[in-house]
Design a protein around this motif. Structure first.
Motif, PDB file in Angstrom:
ATOM      1  N   GLU A   1     -74.033  -7.611  -3.780  1.00 52.24           N
ATOM      2  CA  GLU A   1     -74.852  -7.156  -2.647  1.00 52.24           C
ATOM      3  C   GLU A   1     -74.441  -8.065  -1.512  1.00 52.24           C
ATOM      4  OE1 GLU A   1     -78.746  -7.459  -4.285  1.00 52.24           O
ATOM      5  OE2 GLU A   1     -78.365  -5.604  -5.791  1.00 52.24           O
ATOM      6  N   CYS A   2     -75.235  -7.767  -0.357  1.00 48.22           N
ATOM      7  CA  CYS A   2     -75.402  -8.392   0.906  1.00 48.22           C
ATOM      8  C   CYS A   2     -75.928  -9.965   0.425  1.00 48.22           C
ATOM      9  CB  CYS A   2     -75.685  -7.664   1.872  1.00 48.22           C
ATOM     10  SG  CYS A   2     -74.969  -6.127   2.569  1.00 48.22           S
ATOM     11  N   GLY A   3     -75.334 -10.752   1.079  1.00 46.77           N
ATOM     12  CA  GLY A   3     -75.891 -12.187   1.026  1.00 46.77           C
ATOM     13  C   GLY A   3     -74.918 -13.082   1.504  1.00 46.77           C
ATOM     14  N   VAL A   4     -75.283 -14.449   1.266  1.00 47.32           N
ATOM     15  CA  VAL A   4     -74.722 -15.494   2.141  1.00 47.32           C
ATOM     16  C   VAL A   4     -73.101 -15.692   1.458  1.00 47.32           C
ATOM     17  CG1 VAL A   4     -75.390 -17.096   0.267  1.00 47.32           C
ATOM     18  CG2 VAL A   4     -74.848 -17.810   2.640  1.00 47.32           C
ATOM     19  N   CYS A   5     -72.231 -15.798   2.453  1.00 48.99           N
ATOM     20  CA  CYS A   5     -70.835 -16.165   1.901  1.00 48.99           C
ATOM     21  C   CYS A   5     -70.701 -17.626   1.395  1.00 48.99           C
ATOM     22  CB  CYS A   5     -69.904 -15.841   3.390  1.00 48.99           C
ATOM     23  SG  CYS A   5     -69.855 -14.305   3.795  1.00 48.99           S
ATOM     24  N   PRO A   6     -69.638 -17.865   0.601  1.00 52.32           N
ATOM     25  CA  PRO A   6     -69.442 -18.981   0.082  1.00 52.32           C
ATOM     26  C   PRO A   6     -69.053 -20.033   1.222  1.00 52.32           C
ATOM     27  CG  PRO A   6     -68.565 -17.626  -1.229  1.00 52.32           C
ATOM     28  CD  PRO A   6     -68.822 -16.638  -0.113  1.00 52.32           C
ATOM     29  N   ARG A   7     -69.149 -21.373   0.791  1.00 56.13           N
ATOM     30  CA  ARG A   7     -68.546 -22.366   1.822  1.00 56.13           C
ATOM     31  C   ARG A   7     -66.961 -22.227   2.057  1.00 56.13           C
ATOM     32  NH1 ARG A   7     -67.075 -27.876   1.935  1.00 56.13           N
ATOM     33  NH2 ARG A   7     -68.074 -28.948   3.954  1.00 56.13           N
ATOM     34  N   GLY A   8     -66.801 -22.307   3.244  1.00 52.86           N
ATOM     35  CA  GLY A   8     -65.346 -22.075   3.566  1.00 52.86           C
ATOM     36  C   GLY A   8     -65.040 -20.576   3.837  1.00 52.86           C
ATOM     37  N   GLU A   9     -66.056 -19.571   3.917  1.00 52.31           N
ATOM     38  CA  GLU A   9     -65.645 -17.946   4.211  1.00 52.31           C
ATOM     39  C   GLU A   9     -66.861 -17.897   5.224  1.00 52.31           C
ATOM     40  OE1 GLU A   9     -65.784 -15.829   0.834  1.00 52.31           O
ATOM     41  OE2 GLU A   9     -64.134 -16.988  -0.380  1.00 52.31           O
ATOM     42  N   ARG A  10     -66.542 -16.667   5.771  1.00 54.11           N
ATOM     43  CA  ARG A  10     -67.553 -16.047   6.975  1.00 54.11           C
ATOM     44  C   ARG A  10     -67.179 -14.651   6.933  1.00 54.11           C
ATOM     45  NH1 ARG A  10     -68.038 -17.975  13.325  1.00 54.11           N
ATOM     46  NH2 ARG A  10     -69.179 -16.339  14.051  1.00 54.11           N
ATOM     47  N   ALA A  11     -68.292 -13.900   7.372  1.00 51.62           N
ATOM     48  CA  ALA A  11     -68.400 -12.508   7.112  1.00 51.62           C
ATOM     49  C   ALA A  11     -67.703 -11.833   8.354  1.00 51.62           C
ATOM     50  CB  ALA A  11     -69.815 -12.042   7.318  1.00 51.62           C
ATOM     51  N   ASN A  12     -66.649 -11.158   8.408  1.00 50.07           N
ATOM     52  CA  ASN A  12     -66.024 -10.334   9.366  1.00 50.07           C
ATOM     53  C   ASN A  12     -66.629  -9.357  10.175  1.00 50.07           C
ATOM     54  OD1 ASN A  12     -65.602  -8.605   7.345  1.00 50.07           O
ATOM     55  ND2 ASN A  12     -63.367  -9.134   6.920  1.00 50.07           N
ATOM     56  N   GLN A  13     -66.004  -8.615  10.622  1.00 48.61           N
ATOM     57  CA  GLN A  13     -66.626  -7.473  11.493  1.00 48.61           C
ATOM     58  C   GLN A  13     -66.921  -6.423  10.518  1.00 48.61           C
ATOM     59  OE1 GLN A  13     -63.796  -6.107  14.413  1.00 48.61           O
ATOM     60  NE2 GLN A  13     -64.260  -7.964  15.810  1.00 48.61           N
ATOM     61  N   GLU A  14     -66.224  -6.101   9.474  1.00 42.85           N
ATOM     62  CA  GLU A  14     -66.715  -5.039   8.331  1.00 42.85           C
ATOM     63  C   GLU A  14     -67.708  -6.003   7.530  1.00 42.85           C
ATOM     64  OE1 GLU A  14     -63.571  -5.915   9.137  1.00 42.85           O
ATOM     65  OE2 GLU A  14     -63.180  -4.219  10.197  1.00 42.85           O
ATOM     66  N   LYS A  15     -68.284  -6.784   7.861  1.00 42.53           N
ATOM     67  CA  LYS A  15     -69.287  -7.646   6.891  1.00 42.53           C
ATOM     68  C   LYS A  15     -68.860  -7.877   5.492  1.00 42.53           C
ATOM     69  CE  LYS A  15     -72.347  -7.318  10.236  1.00 42.53           C
ATOM     70  NZ  LYS A  15     -72.659  -8.660  10.877  1.00 42.53           N
ATOM     71  N   VAL A  16     -67.654  -8.193   5.662  1.00 45.10           N
ATOM     72  CA  VAL A  16     -66.915  -8.701   4.130  1.00 45.10           C
ATOM     73  C   VAL A  16     -66.801 -10.284   4.377  1.00 45.10           C
ATOM     74  CG1 VAL A  16     -65.006  -8.639   2.483  1.00 45.10           C
ATOM     75  CG2 VAL A  16     -66.127  -6.726   3.705  1.00 45.10           C
ATOM     76  N   CYS A  17     -66.861 -11.005   3.118  1.00 45.03           N
ATOM     77  CA  CYS A  17     -66.694 -12.456   3.320  1.00 45.03           C
ATOM     78  C   CYS A  17     -65.263 -12.602   3.337  1.00 45.03           C
ATOM     79  CB  CYS A  17     -67.504 -13.154   2.099  1.00 45.03           C
ATOM     80  SG  CYS A  17     -69.272 -13.181   2.169  1.00 45.03           S
ATOM     81  N   GLU A  18     -64.737 -13.400   4.196  1.00 43.54           N
ATOM     82  CA  GLU A  18     -63.256 -13.781   4.661  1.00 43.54           C
ATOM     83  C   GLU A  18     -63.096 -15.263   4.488  1.00 43.54           C
ATOM     84  OE1 GLU A  18     -59.566 -11.819   7.207  1.00 43.54           O
ATOM     85  OE2 GLU A  18     -61.883 -12.025   8.080  1.00 43.54           O
TER      86      GLU A  18
END
Length: 408
Positions: free
Chosen positions: A127-144
């Motif tokens: 589900e939607c939530g916080v991304c792990p440390r060292g990752e960030r949500a991209n334009q598609e809202k996927v943790c990258e």
């Protein structure tokens, strides 16, 4: 998707154009003197919606009778006597095809600026939530995962935050070291060693481990430093917490560096001060260390609260403060000519230190993107010093007072 088709009713019925339904009962049932038909209100919406869950439900229309969705009919037995006889007028047959509800939920975008879904083995899960440390949500809202190297401006910012404790160390050492120059010099060297070792250890412990390089997420806007202020509330009731380090690792690496500086100072400085500062009293020799115990928490709070503002403003802060401190130092030292400037080596050290700060600020502002523009700007570094020496004789307070007293 589910498809709804109409099944013919078991009774005769007629739909009028004015969105009303007329239901006829079976022949011979009503008694004499009574009408064999009655009109049942039916809304203008005669379509049935198929939802993903719960089967077929009407958007608007007749009520459900006898476990089916149809029209309720009354059968007349004799005058004044009625018996409720539910009869199914119309049924809907839903032909369903398999729908992957996971795909439907995944393809929807997460709310907010920093919420995202995890990417596991090439597929989006969770589900939607916080991304792990060292990752960030991209334009598609996927943790990258952030695998980029810091830009030049990022390194300059880290250098500025690393210089702050060193400059404060030198200031308080110079203030509380007394007249013994050898003691002050050793403490200056020790402070520089403490900060250098702390910086190396911090870089080695930051991913990738064991290397003097780091991977980072690019800073895109000021809000990246304050993600706790941008937690979305999709239903205006519940908050989806997506607080994270969107500028990894520029936020936490500075705090880790300050912690190592404090540890190194407590390990090295007290022993050194105890041996070389014998001419000072017991309370005076440790004043520079006490001062550090005050300004390190202040620096940590400054980074935690104003890190984003410092990131964008530090070149101008360096430029303004270096100009002000140089003018104050030359005024206190009564430097009004080149002869008095070069009379002591200490004054030259202070002068060149300020010149380095001037150049650091100019490089941070121009970023050396165009050498033909940035290099001429570096020629302005000695300008403030030359201007001060050239105009100091006109602003001497004693001269102004003497001219005022000797006036007509």
């Amino acid at each position: 998707m589910k498809r709804c088709s109409e099944q013919p009713s078991v009774t005769n019925r007629q739909f009028s154009e004015d969105s009303r339904i007329t239901v006829h009962s079976k022949p011979g049932v009503p008694a004499a003197g009574f009408s064999s038909k009655r009109e049942t209100p039916f809304s203008s919406c005669q379509k049935w919606d198929c939802l993903f869950q719960g089967g077929c439900t009407p958007a608007c229309g007749p009520t459900q009778v006898g476990g089916h969705r149809g029209v309720e009919k009354r059968k007349v037995l004799k005058p004044g006597v009625f018996r409720e006889e539910p009869e199914k007028v119309e049924l809907l047959r839903c032909e369903s095809s398999p729908v992957d509800q996971t795909d439907v939920s995944v393809t929807s975008r997460c709310p907010g600026l920093y919420c995202g879904r995890l990417l596991v083995n090439g597929s989006v899960e969770g589900e939607c939530g916080v991304c792990p440390r060292g990752e960030r949500a991209n334009q598609e809202k996927v943790c990258e995962r952030c695998d980029e190297s810091p830009e030049l401006y990022d390194w300059l910012y880290l250098g500025f935050m690393a210089m702050l404790p060193l400059v404060l160390h030198w200031f308080f050492i110079e203030r509380y070291s007394g007249k013994k120059s050898s003691s002050a010099l050793l403490q200056h060297v020790t402070a520089a060693l403490e900060c250098s070792v702390s910086a190396l250890v911090t870089l080695l412990l930051t991913e990738p481990l064991g290397l003097l390089s780091i991977r980072s997420c690019r800073v895109q806007m000021l809000s990246d430093w304050y993600t706790m202020l941008y937690n979305p509330s999709p239903d205006y009731v519940h908050t989806l917490h997506c607080t994270q380090e969107a500028v990894y690792p520029l936020y936490t690496i500075v705090l880790i560096y300050y912690a190592f500086c404090l540890v190194m100072m407590m390990l090295l400085r007290p022993l050194l001060v105890k041996k070389i500062a014998c001419g000072l009293g017991k309370s005076d020799r440790f004043r520079s260390i006490y001062a550090a115990l005050y300004f390190f928490p202040i620096l940590a709070v400054l980074q935690a609260v104003g890190g984003g503002l410092l990131y964008y403003a530090f070149p101008y802060i360096i430029l303004v403060l270096s100009l002000v401190t140089l003018a104050v130092y030359m005024s206190v030292s009564k430097i009004q000519s080149f002869k008095t400037l070069v009379a002591k080596k200490k004054r030259l050290v202070v002068l060149f230190s300020h010149w380095l700060l001037h150049a650091y600020a100019i490089i941070s502002i121009s970023l050396l993107d165009k050498l033909e523009v940035a290099l001429p700007l570096l020629a302005l570094v000695p300008g403030p010093t030359l201007f001060y020496i050239a105009t100091a004789k006109f602003t001497e307070p004693s001269r102004i007072l003497s001219e005022g007293s000797s006036g007509p």
